[in-house]
Every structure is written in C-alpha cells, then in structure tokens.
Design an enzyme around this catalytic site. Sequence first.
Site, PDB file in Angstrom:
ATOM      1  N   SER A 136     -20.576   4.999  -5.454  1.00  0.00           N
ATOM      2  CA  SER A 136     -19.215   4.818  -4.916  1.00  0.00           C
ATOM      3  C   SER A 136     -18.941   3.346  -4.649  1.00  0.00           C
ATOM      4  O   SER A 136     -18.989   2.545  -5.578  1.00  0.00           O
ATOM      5  CB  SER A 136     -19.048   5.668  -3.640  1.00  0.00           C
ATOM      6  OG  SER A 136     -17.720   5.641  -3.185  1.00  0.00           O
ATOM      7  N   THR A 137     -18.669   2.979  -3.397  1.00  0.00           N
ATOM      8  CA  THR A 137     -18.310   1.594  -3.074  1.00  0.00           C
ATOM      9  C   THR A 137     -19.417   0.629  -3.496  1.00  0.00           C
ATOM     10  O   THR A 137     -20.569   0.805  -3.138  1.00  0.00           O
ATOM     11  CB  THR A 137     -18.060   1.446  -1.565  1.00  0.00           C
ATOM     12  OG1 THR A 137     -17.143   2.456  -1.142  1.00  0.00           O
ATOM     13  CG2 THR A 137     -17.489   0.077  -1.245  1.00  0.00           C
ATOM     14  N   MET A 179     -20.262   4.478   0.583  1.00  0.00           N
ATOM     15  CA  MET A 179     -20.057   4.897   1.961  1.00  0.00           C
ATOM     16  C   MET A 179     -20.033   6.424   2.037  1.00  0.00           C
ATOM     17  O   MET A 179     -19.563   7.089   1.130  1.00  0.00           O
ATOM     18  CB  MET A 179     -18.742   4.320   2.493  1.00  0.00           C
ATOM     19  CG  MET A 179     -18.511   4.546   3.983  1.00  0.00           C
ATOM     20  SD  MET A 179     -17.048   3.685   4.597  1.00  0.00           S
ATOM     21  CE  MET A 179     -17.648   1.995   4.648  1.00  0.00           C
ATOM     22  N   ASP A 181     -21.676  11.610   0.021  1.00  0.00           N
ATOM     23  CA  ASP A 181     -21.501  12.381  -1.205  1.00  0.00           C
ATOM     24  C   ASP A 181     -22.736  12.266  -2.094  1.00  0.00           C
ATOM     25  O   ASP A 181     -23.227  11.174  -2.346  1.00  0.00           O
ATOM     26  CB  ASP A 181     -20.261  11.899  -1.961  1.00  0.00           C
ATOM     27  CG  ASP A 181     -19.925  12.795  -3.150  1.00  0.00           C
ATOM     28  OD1 ASP A 181     -20.117  14.016  -3.020  1.00  0.00           O
ATOM     29  OD2 ASP A 181     -19.486  12.281  -4.180  1.00  0.00           O
ATOM     30  N   HIS A 237     -16.783   7.059  -7.908  1.00  0.00           N
ATOM     31  CA  HIS A 237     -15.520   7.346  -7.237  1.00  0.00           C
ATOM     32  C   HIS A 237     -14.484   6.310  -7.675  1.00  0.00           C
ATOM     33  O   HIS A 237     -14.599   5.126  -7.363  1.00  0.00           O
ATOM     34  CB  HIS A 237     -15.685   7.295  -5.720  1.00  0.00           C
ATOM     35  CG  HIS A 237     -16.628   8.336  -5.185  1.00  0.00           C
ATOM     36  ND1 HIS A 237     -17.326   8.182  -4.023  1.00  0.00           N
ATOM     37  CD2 HIS A 237     -16.985   9.555  -5.685  1.00  0.00           C
ATOM     38  CE1 HIS A 237     -18.064   9.268  -3.799  1.00  0.00           C
ATOM     39  NE2 HIS A 237     -17.887  10.107  -4.805  1.00  0.00           N
TER      40      HIS A 237
END
Length: 399
Positions: A216-217, A337, A340, A243
């Site tokens: 993700s991030t 973050m 998930d 994401h």
Amino acid sequence: MEDISVVICDDSALMRNLISRVIEGTEGLSVAGKAMNGQFLVEKLSLYKPDVIILDIEMPVMTGVEFLRWRKQNKVDVPVIILSSIAEKGAAVTIECLELGAADFITKPNGSVSADISSVSDRLIELIASYGGSYARRHGKQVRSSDFFSNLGSDRLVERKLASKLGADKAKEFLSTTASKPSLAPVSSAPASKEPAVIEPLRNPGKIEVIAIGISTGGPNALRDVFKMIDPHLKQPVLVVQHMPAGFTKEFANSLNKICALNVKEAEDNEPIEGGTIYIAPGNYHIYVEQTSLGKKMLRLSQEPQRNGHRPSADVLFESVAKVYQNHALGVIMTGMGKDGAVELAEMRKQGAWTLGQDEATAIVYGMPKVAYELGGVQKQVPLEKMADEISRLARENS
C-alpha cells in the site's frame, strides 16, 4: 516533538488555502510555505526546507512534471506527493510523475479545484505523515508516528458522523471542547513489534507455483525497486494488490513493464494465469484465484464490498491463494498503513506457504508487515533492497 513541515505548490489560491487548513488543523503538521508554480518553489525551496511537498501537475511557468525533472537533475530528495485529476490523460501524466521520482499521488475532489477537500483529507494526511515523517526522521527530527495520524483520521470520521446528526456547527463546537485540534482517540508512539505468534503449518512448504504480493502506502516506488531487479527467468506468475484508485492501475502496470524483464499487465477477469507474468489488480476491483473443475487456475475480479477499507484488498487475494495453492505459494507483504493482508498471510503460512515481510527500517509505513509479523505470518523480514533477490532465490530454489 517537532512538526512535519509541508510545502504546497498549486496555481489555485483556493486549493492552497483549503489544503493549508487541513494541514494546520492537524496536530503534528505545519505549513512551511506555499508556491503558485514550480519555478517559485525552486527559488524558495532552500528557504522553506520542507519534509514533504504537495505538488499540482498543471501550472503556469513551470509545471509539476518540469519541477520533478529539475528535482531529479539536482538530486533533491524531499518526497513529493502529486495532486492529480482522475481523467485518463491525468492518469498517464501522474504515472510519469512517479517515474520521475514522485513518492505517491492523491486525486483532487471532482478532478480539479473543489471546496470538498474533506473527501480526501484523511488520505492526504496519511501520505503526508508517511512520506514526510519518514524523511523527517531520516534527517534527525523527532516527529509523531504514523499510528498517531491514523488515529486522527478516525477522529475526523467521528466528526463527520457527529455532523450528520448534530449539524456541522454543533459538531465542531462539541469537538472544540474536547481538544484544540482533532485528537479524540488516545494516541502514543508506535510500540516496538512484540514477539510474533507461533503458527504451526499444516504441511511443509512445497514447490512455489505462484507469488502473491500485498502493498500500500510507499508501494509505487517499492514495486519499481523490486521489479526492475527481479529474476528475468522467473517461472512463476506474480499477483499484486497495490492500493490504487481506478483509472491508474493500467498506466501503472505499463510503467512497471518498461523497467521489468517480465511481462507486467493489469489483471483481467477470467484470465488464465501464465508463468513469468506479473498481474496488477485493477483499481476498485478485488483480485482472486479460482480453480476450475478441470483444475485450471484463473484470475477473477469482483466488486464485492471493501475489506479492511480497501478494494482491491490483499486479504482477498491471500485468502484465495491459501485455499487454491496451499503450500505451493509465496506470500509477500510490504509497506503500507493498516493491516490489510496480515490476517490472510498468516492463513497462507498456516497452509504451509512460504512468506516474506518487508522490514521496519525500509518500509515507508511499517503497518501491514508489522501486523503480519506479529500474527506469525512472516517467516522472514527482508529489507527493500534485498526483496527482489530473496523472492527470486526462493522461487528459483523451489520451482
């Protein structure tokens, strides 16, 4: 504790002011300066000394793309978060910005100037805290952890819910008696990772037939680092949940395809899974594996509800891989973050799969890999610069 300092570069005075309100209204963040175009930013950058830059793309005098070229040429390492429209043309330019070294991007409300900045404020704060916080800590500043800002995001959700019941003015009045800045939830520095739970796999790891990655991030640049160094002779397919909003993942896959020796593409529904190919989950679609009655493995897409606040969700992918491949898979969880992917990576481990997690030192946000590690789902923690080699080695030795 010091603030993460932010510079806002946008030719719209309205957007500069709206974003400033979000930043100045968030404990732990402050605006170091504003610029109406890239050239002004170049001239003032040494004065502002920011930890992160919020950059518009389309500006007069010097565009965002031109600023990024200048930044690259002059070896400026301050992270840049792009403000992007969601148009198809905007997606291509946004991905070009990532290729030029931008850290990440966020879409403007309604694709352009809008007073509805609140719709993206939580995501904006998350990116500022993640990239700006990482940069600030590397340069010796004592700033708040990503967990702190994650809690602030929860507080804003509380404020919006209160507003729907009490009205905006009464909600703000209520919250103002609680704290001077939004901070309802108790917060603290992120604790060191506790000892991981112990998972006893149901079977020993077998041959690796598929590699599944959740990220993700911090992911766009991390994936570029991994895939440009991945073994060009890798035999297994690679399934990736990054994401990212709808409209951007196809361009992102095309961008990765330029630097990777393997074929990289956006995943399609009912697509046969081919070895040596990297499949990127489309924005706004879950991706999962399904086995047909004839034993053939297919990629499937769905728009089932979000999981862990995401669609695509790494948990959805890992869950299907654990079910279909059991101990014939490699699961990898990287910077991001939240949590998930953590629970279902642990399930993959329970089924006997090989698993890797990015380490804390190299993760922009040590959230997803941290939770996975604590749940016992990570066999080995690996720094980003060694992740491609480790994936390639395991895949080669267990093919």
